[in-house]
Each structure stands twice: as C-alpha cells, then as structure tokens.
Scaffold this active site. Structure first.
Site, PDB file in Angstrom:
ATOM      1  N   ARG A 112       0.859  -1.142   0.126  1.00 11.69           N
ATOM      2  CA  ARG A 112       0.010   0.165   0.261  1.00 11.69           C
ATOM      3  C   ARG A 112       0.839   1.481  -0.019  1.00 11.69           C
ATOM      4  O   ARG A 112       2.116   1.091   0.434  1.00 11.69           O
ATOM      5  CB  ARG A 112      -0.847   0.094   1.075  1.00 11.69           C
ATOM      6  CG  ARG A 112      -0.357  -0.015   2.643  1.00 11.69           C
ATOM      7  CD  ARG A 112       0.001   1.175   3.110  1.00 11.69           C
ATOM      8  NE  ARG A 112       0.526   1.464   4.663  1.00 11.69           N
ATOM      9  CZ  ARG A 112       1.027   2.218   5.137  1.00 11.69           C
ATOM     10  NH1 ARG A 112       1.849   3.153   4.396  1.00 11.69           N
ATOM     11  NH2 ARG A 112       1.307   2.354   6.480  1.00 11.69           N
ATOM     12  N   GLU A 211      -6.693   6.742   7.609  1.00  7.22           N
ATOM     13  CA  GLU A 211      -5.684   7.755   8.155  1.00  7.22           C
ATOM     14  C   GLU A 211      -5.028   8.787   7.404  1.00  7.22           C
ATOM     15  O   GLU A 211      -4.652   9.901   7.678  1.00  7.22           O
ATOM     16  CB  GLU A 211      -4.548   6.763   8.771  1.00  7.22           C
ATOM     17  CG  GLU A 211      -3.665   7.676   9.720  1.00  7.22           C
ATOM     18  CD  GLU A 211      -2.369   6.616  10.238  1.00  7.22           C
ATOM     19  OE1 GLU A 211      -2.677   5.715  10.975  1.00  7.22           O
ATOM     20  OE2 GLU A 211      -1.237   7.287  10.094  1.00  7.22           O
ATOM     21  N   ARG A 215      -5.353   5.152   1.027  1.00  4.12           N
ATOM     22  CA  ARG A 215      -4.634   4.171   1.004  1.00  4.12           C
ATOM     23  C   ARG A 215      -4.993   3.512  -0.364  1.00  4.12           C
ATOM     24  O   ARG A 215      -5.966   3.004  -0.575  1.00  4.12           O
ATOM     25  CB  ARG A 215      -4.748   3.228   2.259  1.00  4.12           C
ATOM     26  CG  ARG A 215      -4.449   4.270   3.607  1.00  4.12           C
ATOM     27  CD  ARG A 215      -2.873   4.215   3.561  1.00  4.12           C
ATOM     28  NE  ARG A 215      -2.118   5.183   4.627  1.00  4.12           N
ATOM     29  CZ  ARG A 215      -1.989   4.643   5.886  1.00  4.12           C
ATOM     30  NH1 ARG A 215      -2.059   3.406   6.119  1.00  4.12           N
ATOM     31  NH2 ARG A 215      -1.558   5.536   6.878  1.00  4.12           N
ATOM     32  N   CYS A 257       0.980  10.878   9.545  1.00  7.72           N
ATOM     33  CA  CYS A 257       1.885  10.375  10.267  1.00  7.72           C
ATOM     34  C   CYS A 257       3.254  10.360   9.828  1.00  7.72           C
ATOM     35  O   CYS A 257       3.272  10.053   8.696  1.00  7.72           O
ATOM     36  CB  CYS A 257       1.379   8.906  10.825  1.00  7.72           C
ATOM     37  SG  CYS A 257       2.495   8.108  12.005  1.00  7.72           S
ATOM     38  N   THR A 259       5.655   8.663  10.130  1.00  3.64           N
ATOM     39  CA  THR A 259       6.281   7.428   9.861  1.00  3.64           C
ATOM     40  C   THR A 259       5.999   7.039   8.394  1.00  3.64           C
ATOM     41  O   THR A 259       6.608   5.959   8.072  1.00  3.64           O
ATOM     42  CB  THR A 259       5.664   6.151  10.774  1.00  3.64           C
ATOM     43  OG1 THR A 259       4.178   6.001  10.577  1.00  3.64           O
ATOM     44  CG2 THR A 259       5.902   6.396  12.125  1.00  3.64           C
ATOM     45  N   ARG A 266       4.057   0.566   2.325  1.00  4.83           N
ATOM     46  CA  ARG A 266       4.423  -0.477   3.273  1.00  4.83           C
ATOM     47  C   ARG A 266       3.946  -1.817   2.411  1.00  4.83           C
ATOM     48  O   ARG A 266       2.755  -1.956   1.866  1.00  4.83           O
ATOM     49  CB  ARG A 266       3.443  -0.512   4.515  1.00  4.83           C
ATOM     50  CG  ARG A 266       3.959  -1.459   5.590  1.00  4.83           C
ATOM     51  CD  ARG A 266       3.048  -1.218   6.900  1.00  4.83           C
ATOM     52  NE  ARG A 266       1.768  -1.976   6.941  1.00  4.83           N
ATOM     53  CZ  ARG A 266       1.711  -3.261   7.192  1.00  4.83           C
ATOM     54  NH1 ARG A 266       2.666  -4.215   7.623  1.00  4.83           N
ATOM     55  NH2 ARG A 266       0.477  -4.042   7.105  1.00  4.83           N
ATOM     56  N   ARG A 295       4.237  -7.167  12.490  1.00  7.00           N
ATOM     57  CA  ARG A 295       2.808  -6.883  13.086  1.00  7.00           C
ATOM     58  C   ARG A 295       2.135  -7.985  13.158  1.00  7.00           C
ATOM     59  O   ARG A 295       2.337  -9.011  12.685  1.00  7.00           O
ATOM     60  CB  ARG A 295       1.960  -6.151  11.807  1.00  7.00           C
ATOM     61  CG  ARG A 295       2.983  -4.342  11.733  1.00  7.00           C
ATOM     62  CD  ARG A 295       1.912  -3.655  11.069  1.00  7.00           C
ATOM     63  NE  ARG A 295       2.733  -2.162  10.942  1.00  7.00           N
ATOM     64  CZ  ARG A 295       2.123  -1.118  10.279  1.00  7.00           C
ATOM     65  NH1 ARG A 295       0.777  -1.010   9.828  1.00  7.00           N
ATOM     66  NH2 ARG A 295       2.671  -0.118  10.281  1.00  7.00           N
ATOM     67  N   GLU A 300      -1.623  -3.474  12.277  1.00 10.39           N
ATOM     68  CA  GLU A 300      -1.003  -2.995  13.648  1.00 10.39           C
ATOM     69  C   GLU A 300      -1.554  -2.911  14.680  1.00 10.39           C
ATOM     70  O   GLU A 300      -2.701  -2.955  15.057  1.00 10.39           O
ATOM     71  CB  GLU A 300      -0.813  -1.423  13.274  1.00 10.39           C
ATOM     72  CG  GLU A 300       0.172  -0.384  13.938  1.00 10.39           C
ATOM     73  CD  GLU A 300       0.209   0.804  13.245  1.00 10.39           C
ATOM     74  OE1 GLU A 300      -0.763   1.430  13.005  1.00 10.39           O
ATOM     75  OE2 GLU A 300       1.319   1.419  13.530  1.00 10.39           O
TER      76      GLU A 300
HETATM   77  P1  ADP Z   1      -1.501  -0.251   6.989  1.00 18.08           P
HETATM   78  O1  ADP Z   1      -0.867  -1.359   6.244  1.00 18.08           O
HETATM   79  O2  ADP Z   1      -2.612   0.381   6.256  1.00 18.08           O
HETATM   80  O3  ADP Z   1      -0.520   0.732   7.639  1.00 18.08           O
HETATM   81  P2  ADP Z   1      -2.481  -2.286   8.976  1.00 18.08           P
HETATM   82  O4  ADP Z   1      -1.147  -2.684   9.412  1.00 18.08           O
HETATM   83  O5  ADP Z   1      -3.475  -2.199   9.992  1.00 18.08           O
HETATM   84  O6  ADP Z   1      -2.217  -1.041   8.059  1.00 18.08           O
HETATM   85  O7  ADP Z   1      -3.209  -3.491   8.026  1.00 18.08           O
HETATM   86  C1  ADP Z   1      -4.160  -3.015   7.342  1.00 18.08           C
HETATM   87  C2  ADP Z   1      -4.835  -4.364   6.818  1.00 18.08           C
HETATM   88  O8  ADP Z   1      -4.283  -5.103   6.137  1.00 18.08           O
HETATM   89  C3  ADP Z   1      -5.385  -5.588   8.183  1.00 18.08           C
HETATM   90  O9  ADP Z   1      -6.331  -6.077   8.125  1.00 18.08           O
HETATM   91  C4  ADP Z   1      -4.210  -6.470   7.785  1.00 18.08           C
HETATM   92  O10 ADP Z   1      -4.446  -7.699   8.184  1.00 18.08           O
HETATM   93  C5  ADP Z   1      -4.146  -6.411   6.174  1.00 18.08           C
HETATM   94  N1  ADP Z   1      -2.986  -6.946   5.648  1.00 18.08           N
HETATM   95  C6  ADP Z   1      -1.689  -6.524   5.846  1.00 18.08           C
HETATM   96  N2  ADP Z   1      -1.002  -7.293   5.027  1.00 18.08           N
HETATM   97  C7  ADP Z   1      -1.443  -8.180   4.656  1.00 18.08           C
HETATM   98  C8  ADP Z   1      -1.026  -9.058   3.580  1.00 18.08           C
HETATM   99  N3  ADP Z   1       0.072  -9.406   3.348  1.00 18.08           N
HETATM  100  N4  ADP Z   1      -2.000 -10.260   3.311  1.00 18.08           N
HETATM  101  C9  ADP Z   1      -3.263  -9.914   3.499  1.00 18.08           C
HETATM  102  N5  ADP Z   1      -3.708  -8.875   4.614  1.00 18.08           N
HETATM  103  C10 ADP Z   1      -2.932  -8.061   5.034  1.00 18.08           C
HETATM  104  N1  ARG Z   2       0.569   7.328  16.785  1.00 20.20           N
HETATM  105  C1  ARG Z   2       0.792   5.826  17.000  1.00 20.20           C
HETATM  106  C2  ARG Z   2       1.998   5.686  17.823  1.00 20.20           C
HETATM  107  O1  ARG Z   2       2.694   6.593  18.097  1.00 20.20           O
HETATM  108  C3  ARG Z   2       1.073   4.799  15.841  1.00 20.20           C
HETATM  109  C4  ARG Z   2       2.127   5.291  14.851  1.00 20.20           C
HETATM  110  C5  ARG Z   2       2.349   4.669  13.637  1.00 20.20           C
HETATM  111  N2  ARG Z   2       1.443   4.104  13.058  1.00 20.20           N
HETATM  112  C6  ARG Z   2       0.176   4.686  12.174  1.00 20.20           C
HETATM  113  N3  ARG Z   2      -0.745   3.887  11.786  1.00 20.20           N
HETATM  114  N4  ARG Z   2       0.604   5.791  11.686  1.00 20.20           N
HETATM  115  O2  ARG Z   2       2.109   4.780  18.435  1.00 20.20           O
END
Ligand code: ADP
Ligand code: ARG
Length: 342
Positions: A112, A211, A215, A257, A259, A266, A295, A300
């Site tokens: 993403r 966020e 995305r 954010c 990060t 990601r 994660r 997350e």
């Molecule tokens: P982001 O990637 O947008 O920062 P998250 O870590 O919360 O946020 O992930 C978002 C969603 O994507 C979650 O439901 C997670 O389970 C799903 N996800 C992340 N990586 C994979 C993957 N490789 N395969 C399937 N689902 C995934």
């Molecule tokens: N604000 C949260 C922290 O400081 C999350 C930081 C990174 N994650 C995010 N989804 N932006 O721990």
C-alpha cells in the site's frame, strides 16, 4: 487549552516526548499553519496515549514546515534520514520471482501507499463538508478507472451488513481508527465520507478517508512481491494523471503520520512461521537485521494468530520504492531459510 510538555504521561517512550524540549515547545506553542493547525492538536494523541511510539500527527502539508523543529528530529530518528539528504524515487519494474512458489509460508502479499490531495487538510483536521467534497472528488476519479482497475465503491456508512462481512473476510474493509487515531481527531464524523473501492478481481483497492485521504493498495494471494509491486505502480500512474497529490522535495509524499512519509509504502506479506513463532527472539533479530517490521495478523498493534505474521519494510523515507522491495525480498528469503532450518 494548551499543555506544557511535562503533561506527557510518565513512562511514555514516544519520540514526541523525547524530542519536544521546553525550548522547542516555547518556539512552536503559538504557531499556526494557514489552515489553523497547532502544536497542541499535533501532539494530543501522544499526550493521551502513554504507549505511543511516535505520538504526533500532521494536520496538513504545511505542518511539516511550520512545526519542523519537532517533526525533523522525529523523522530523522524513525527513518534514519537527515534533512540534507535527498529522498530518492525509483519505481522501475522488477522481476525477482516468487519467494515461496508453493505458498507454504507466504499466504499473501499486500503493498500500500498513502496519498493526500493538494488543497485539503489531512484527516485529523478536516471539516465534514470538506471531507465530503474530498470523498466526491476521489470517488469520481476511482469510478472513472477502466479495464482491470474498473470497480465499485462501498461507503462505510451505507454498505449492508452482509456485504461488509464479505469485505472483511477478504481483508478489504477498514474499521474506525484505533485510540491513537481517535485522540488525534482522525475519527471525527466517523463513518461519514469514508469508504472502500475495489476492482472487480478484488486485487486493487483504495481506502478513502482512513488515516490518509487515500491508501492505494494491491493485495494478492502470491509470494511474488515484485509482480504485486509492478501492478500497483502501473495503477498509480493512472491515478497520478487524474488526482493531484501532495509531495515534498525533501520528504516525498506527505502523510498524517510522520512514519509514513517518503515513499509512504508498506509492502507486507502474511507469512506462516510455526517454528520461528517458538523462537521469537531469533525472528525479531532477523527482522532487525533486515530492517523489517513485524505486525500481528490483523494489522498494526494486533496479535499474531495461527503463527501468521505480517512482515513488512520499516523504513519508507530515504530509500526508493524498488529498493524497499529488493530488501524485503532478501529479508524474507533469510527468514524462510531460518524457519526451514529449525
Ligand atoms: P496499513 O498497512 O494500512 O498501515 P495495517 O497494518 O492495520 O495498516 O493493515 C491493514 C490491513 O491489511 C489489516 O487488516 C491487515 O490484516 C491486512 N494485511 C496487511 N498485510 C497483509 C497481507 N500481506 N495479506 C493480507 N492482508 C494483509
Ligand atoms: N500514533 C501511533 C503511535 O505513536 C501510531 C504510529 C504509527 N502508526 C500509524 N498507523 N501511523 O504509536
């Protein structure tokens, strides 16, 4: 109401607490971006959540300039990036082949990127009417996509329960933001003007007003991460031609954010590691060595279920998109080798 830095909770190890000295606080306390975003608003999540690791969000693109005295040291520490360096961009097509062709370990790959549109405040600082206008603009662009990107939009507010259940099952849906986003203001007016777009084959999707404004995601049941990457960036070329995204010469794509700035990318795999699950230190050391982040299965700050880990790149700034994928490929090969050895 405004609060001095001493209000950061005791025991908080957030980067905002670490870097917001009284001197910087005094310098920034009364500053505002053109849209009225303040330091108090930027740091409220870190104040409310003692377990924040970062604790600060930007309310608009200009926040990174006006409050640079606090954003810069946080960015430098998180990304290992100095402001004098240039953020490289390179999205050339890659052909690294599948890492785990039989998918014994890697169940799926998701890549993403985050994007915010010029002319609109970021989600923690946007009014309902602007969020609505923004959603409309984004939907118009998404619904104009053709061929394999053609798809449908499902607003969070109006989609029926049965459809939501299916979208959740397919890992396409998103929920109300967590307590960190909530304290930042990102959940205001939830679920209004949020939604999920996905292509007919469900491999290309877009989260609207989560966020970040957008995305943009590619999700496939494959271990061929370079293929997923190539597809995603071809789709992004199409979107770039119809939407105008905020981008900074030094910090790349600007996001809520800090990060996520830079590539804002990601790239993650869902990977089953039954043996390494019992040797977590070993796994975490490997992740550290290859600059990867681990994660939980549902994203997350969630837990690992059935030994399915989410492993992704950690750094997003000062590194190009292609390099992120090459590094992830190398790191995953090493992790799978270690799993097989046990
Ligand atoms: P982001 O990637 O947008 O920062 P998250 O870590 O919360 O946020 O992930 C978002 C969603 O994507 C979650 O439901 C997670 O389970 C799903 N996800 C992340 N990586 C994979 C993957 N490789 N395969 C399937 N689902 C995934
Ligand atoms: N604000 C949260 C922290 O400081 C999350 C930081 C990174 N994650 C995010 N989804 N932006 O721990």
């Amino acid at each position: 109401m405004f609060l001095p830095p001493s209000v950061f909770p005791k025991g908080s190890k957030s980067l905002v607490k670490k870097h917001l000295s009284s001197k910087i606080f005094n310098e920034l306390e009364h500053k505002k971006t053109d849209s009225g975003f303040t330091l108090a608003k930027a740091i409220r999540s870190g104040i409310k959540n003692p377990d924040s690791s970062i604790g600060i969000y930007a309310g608009d693109a200009q926040s990174y300039q006006i409050f640079s005295k606090i954003f810069d040291p946080i960015i430098s520490e998180y990304h290992g990036f100095s402001k004098n360096a240039a953020h490289p961009s390179d999205v050339r097509s890659l052909d690294l082949g599948p890492i785990d062709p039989e998918r014994k370990h890697i169940k799926s790959t998701r890549i993403r990127v985050a994007r915010n549109l010029k002319g609109f405040n970021f989600p923690c600082h946007i009014s309902l009417s602007h969020r609505r206008e923004l959603e409309k603009k984004i939907i118009t662009a998404l619904l104009s996509l053709k061929d394999n990107l053609k798809g449908n939009y499902f607003p969070l507010e109006f989609t029926n329960a049965k459809r939501i259940e299916q979208l959740k099952k397919d890992n396409l849906w998103f929920e109300k933001g967590d307590r960190f986003q909530d304290a930042a203001g990102i959940n205001s007016d939830f679920p209004k003007c949020r939604g999920v777009f996905h292509s007919v084959d469900k491999k290309f999707l877009a989260w609207v007003n989560e966020e970040d404004h957008l995305r943009i995601i590619r999700l496939e049941k494959t271990s061929n991460i370079s293929n997923v990457f190539n597809h995603l960036f071809r789709s992004l070329e199409v979107l770039n031609a119809i939407l105008d995204f905020t981008r900074d010469n030094t910090y790349g794509y600007l996001t809520s954010c800090p990060t996520n700035i830079g590539t804002s990318m990601r790239a993650s795999v869902h990977i089953k590691l039954k043996k390494l699950e019992l040797k977590k230190d070993h796994l975490y050391n490997l992740a550290k060595k290859y600059h990867l982040q681990i994660r939980g299965t549902s994203g997350e700050k969630t837990c690992v279920e059935n030994a399915i880990f989410d492993i992704s790149n950690c750094q997003r700034l000062g590194i190009s998109e292609s390099e992120i994928i090459r590094n992830l490929h190398i790191g995953l090969l090493a992790i799978i080798k270690a799993e097989k050895k046990l």
